[in-house]
Scaffold this active site. Structure first.
Site, PDB file in Angstrom:
ATOM      1  N   CYS A   1     -13.145 -29.178   7.054  1.00  0.00           N
ATOM      2  CA  CYS A   1     -12.084 -28.250   6.644  1.00  0.00           C
ATOM      3  C   CYS A   1     -10.763 -29.014   6.525  1.00  0.00           C
ATOM      4  O   CYS A   1     -10.387 -29.724   7.460  1.00  0.00           O
ATOM      5  CB  CYS A   1     -11.949 -27.115   7.656  1.00  0.00           C
ATOM      6  SG  CYS A   1     -10.522 -26.055   7.324  1.00  0.00           S
TER       7      CYS A   1
ATOM      8  N   ASP B   1       0.859  -1.188   0.000  1.00  0.00           N
ATOM      9  CA  ASP B   1       0.000   0.000   0.000  1.00  0.00           C
ATOM     10  C   ASP B   1       0.897   1.239   0.000  1.00  0.00           C
ATOM     11  O   ASP B   1       2.116   1.132   0.070  1.00  0.00           O
ATOM     12  CB  ASP B   1      -0.982  -0.042   1.169  1.00  0.00           C
ATOM     13  CG  ASP B   1      -0.287   0.007   2.518  1.00  0.00           C
ATOM     14  OD1 ASP B   1       0.926   0.265   2.568  1.00  0.00           O
ATOM     15  OD2 ASP B   1      -0.969  -0.214   3.533  1.00  0.00           O
TER      16      ASP B   1
ATOM     17  N   CYS C   1      -7.623 -28.123  11.608  1.00  0.00           N
ATOM     18  CA  CYS C   1      -8.806 -28.984  11.678  1.00  0.00           C
ATOM     19  C   CYS C   1      -8.452 -30.450  11.451  1.00  0.00           C
ATOM     20  O   CYS C   1      -9.151 -31.342  11.929  1.00  0.00           O
ATOM     21  CB  CYS C   1      -9.851 -28.517  10.670  1.00  0.00           C
ATOM     22  SG  CYS C   1     -10.556 -26.917  11.097  1.00  0.00           S
TER      23      CYS C   1
ATOM     24  N   CYS D   1      -7.761 -27.881   6.579  1.00  0.00           N
ATOM     25  CA  CYS D   1      -6.589 -27.136   7.065  1.00  0.00           C
ATOM     26  C   CYS D   1      -5.831 -27.938   8.128  1.00  0.00           C
ATOM     27  O   CYS D   1      -6.389 -28.852   8.744  1.00  0.00           O
ATOM     28  CB  CYS D   1      -7.016 -25.772   7.605  1.00  0.00           C
ATOM     29  SG  CYS D   1      -7.451 -25.740   9.353  1.00  0.00           S
TER      30      CYS D   1
ATOM     31  N   HIS E   1      -6.419 -21.741  10.221  1.00  0.00           N
ATOM     32  CA  HIS E   1      -7.782 -22.111   9.814  1.00  0.00           C
ATOM     33  C   HIS E   1      -8.437 -20.958   9.044  1.00  0.00           C
ATOM     34  O   HIS E   1      -9.044 -21.170   7.987  1.00  0.00           O
ATOM     35  CB  HIS E   1      -8.658 -22.500  11.002  1.00  0.00           C
ATOM     36  CG  HIS E   1     -10.096 -22.605  10.602  1.00  0.00           C
ATOM     37  ND1 HIS E   1     -10.592 -23.706   9.926  1.00  0.00           N
ATOM     38  CD2 HIS E   1     -11.117 -21.706  10.673  1.00  0.00           C
ATOM     39  CE1 HIS E   1     -11.864 -23.482   9.627  1.00  0.00           C
ATOM     40  NE2 HIS E   1     -12.208 -22.273  10.071  1.00  0.00           N
TER      41      HIS E   1
ATOM     42  N   ASP F   1      -7.998  -7.288   0.199  1.00  0.00           N
ATOM     43  CA  ASP F   1      -7.091  -7.522   1.320  1.00  0.00           C
ATOM     44  C   ASP F   1      -7.837  -7.147   2.584  1.00  0.00           C
ATOM     45  O   ASP F   1      -8.708  -6.280   2.556  1.00  0.00           O
ATOM     46  CB  ASP F   1      -5.838  -6.641   1.205  1.00  0.00           C
ATOM     47  CG  ASP F   1      -6.110  -5.239   1.703  1.00  0.00           C
ATOM     48  OD1 ASP F   1      -5.836  -4.967   2.881  1.00  0.00           O
ATOM     49  OD2 ASP F   1      -6.616  -4.412   0.933  1.00  0.00           O
TER      50      ASP F   1
HETATM   51 ZN   LIG Z   1      -9.750 -25.517   9.428  1.00  0.00          ZN
END
Ligand SMILES: [Zn+2]
Length: 400
Positions: free
Chosen positions: A333, A117, A338, A335, A364, A295
């Site tokens: 999920c 930025d 998880c 990730c 996550h 963003d």
């Molecule tokens: Zn997750």
């Protein structure tokens, strides 16, 4: 003659990279739209440091780090590009130091594109004793009170020293509560600063050969000001265009109402970036209106305070009902958090102030945002964005 040739070459590179065979090496910046659905589009921005799939969400790496996660984890979540903050980095560790160490990418171990930025937003929101003149903004650092000056030229120079891939023009922000006259003046000054930013960028030698610069549309919620801003920016010419000055407290309805007219004013063949947005439902609504880039600190900041994003809405992991819950943060999920841990464990970590709690929650949330962007891209490709968005929003907002 040489000047005319340079201009032709720049035009050529900015449109298709290798047209006319003038510079066949590597594409500096291209945006290819592969599918549209209503006003929404999906495609790929190609730059020397890599491709950016759009619509894209950029995790925020304020101080040369996406807080609580390493660059390998950010990439594993699916991010193609991150954002760095000029204001924070110029104060600490300093742009000249980062340049000497090989640029921000090498410094922080992220070899893919980085958008920086201009520093204008943080100058107005964080620093003290701010003084705005036509030359630029002088301010006192929020860290130690020492005085600095940011002008369009210095902002672009700092972004160049950082090695930014996508440079943002320096602009002037005023609160949406300002008078019409103040908003018009700030918009007009931002146009003059856009021209100075562009000129400084073009003086950047090797950096200008590989990086891109975006202009920022201003004009608060006023249609006439937004149109004047867009026309002037298009006249100067940028690689992409941001919608600025939104998500600053005007509320979602006002923001979407503004996007309804503001987005169409920007060239459809260029990426359109909505700065600082936002919540998952904001992003889905903005993609429907033709925005390509986002963003926001929300997934990372919320992660550190115990808020997880899920398809069923935000979830507060600190809540006592999670203390005995063996299920993951979000069922299904993929990730790392998880995959391996229960809500009960993450609840314990966050309650105990353990660093791993912030790391897992941030991971996550980054995965949730990047999966949402992937789902949006797929829905646009499949021409089913309207039904996807409807189902997403009903489910996400149901318990709020
Ligand atoms: Zn997750």
């Amino acid at each position: 003659m040489k000047r005319g040739f340079d201009r032709l070459e720049r035009l050529c590179r900015s449109t298709c990279g290798s047209a006319l065979g003038i510079r066949p090496a590597v594409t500096r910046f291209s945006f290819r739209i592969s599918a549209t659905d209503g006003s929404a589009r999906t495609g790929v921005i190609t730059m020397q440091r890599g491709e950016i799939r759009t619509p894209a969400f950029m995790p925020v790496g304020t101080a040369a780090t996406v807080k609580a996660v390493g660059p390998v984890e950010v990439r594993a979540a699916g991010a193609d590009i991150i954002l760095g903050n000029t204001y924070h980095l110029m104060l600490r560790p300093g742009a000249e130091r980062v340049a000497k160490l090989g640029g921000l990418q090498r410094f922080m171990g992220w070899e893919r594109p980085i958008l920086t930025d201009s520093g204008g937003y943080q100058v107005m929101s964080l620093s003290e004793l701010t003084k705005v003149t036509e030359a630029g903004v002088s301010f006192a650092s929020h860290l130690d009170g020492s005085r600095y000056m940011l002008s369009p030229e210095r902002s672009v120079e700092v972004q160049r020293l950082l090695g930014s891939d996508i440079v943002m023009q320096f602009d002037q922000l005023v609160p949406t509560t300002s008078t019409q006259e103040q908003q018009a003046e700030a918009m007009e000054r931002s146009i003059r600063w856009a021209r100075r930013s562009r000129e400084e960028f073009d003086r950047g030698g090797a950096h200008a050969e590989r990086a891109a610069i975006f202009g920022i549309q201003q004009g608060a919620l006023d249609e006439r000001l937004r149109a004047a801003s867009a026309d002037a920016l298009i006249d100067i010419g940028f690689d992409g265009y941001a919608v600025g000055g939104l998500a600053v407290g005007e509320g979602q309805e006002a923001m979407l109402g503004c996007l309804d007219f503001a987005v169409d004013m920007l060239p459809s063949e260029r990426p359109r970036y909505l700065m600082g947005v936002g919540k998952p439902d904001d992003i889905v609504q903005a993609v429907l209106r033709g925005i390509d880039m986002f963003d926001c600190v929300l997934p990372t900041r919320s992660g550190r305070t115990g808020q997880a994003f899920t398809a069923d809405g935000p979830l507060n992991i600190r809540n006592a009902r999670h203390a005995d819950d063996p299920e993951p943060i979000e069922a299904g999920c993929p990730c790392p958090a998880c995959n391996a841990f229960s809500r009960a464990y993450v609840h314990h970590l966050v309650k105990a102030g353990e660093i791993l709690g912030a790391m897992l929650m941030t991971q996550h949330n980054l995965w949730f945002y990047q999966r949402m962007m992937q789902d949006l891209r797929q829905a646009i490709s499949d021409q089913r964005l309207q039904s996807f968005a409807r189902e997403f929003l009903v489910r996400y907002l149901r318990r709020n």
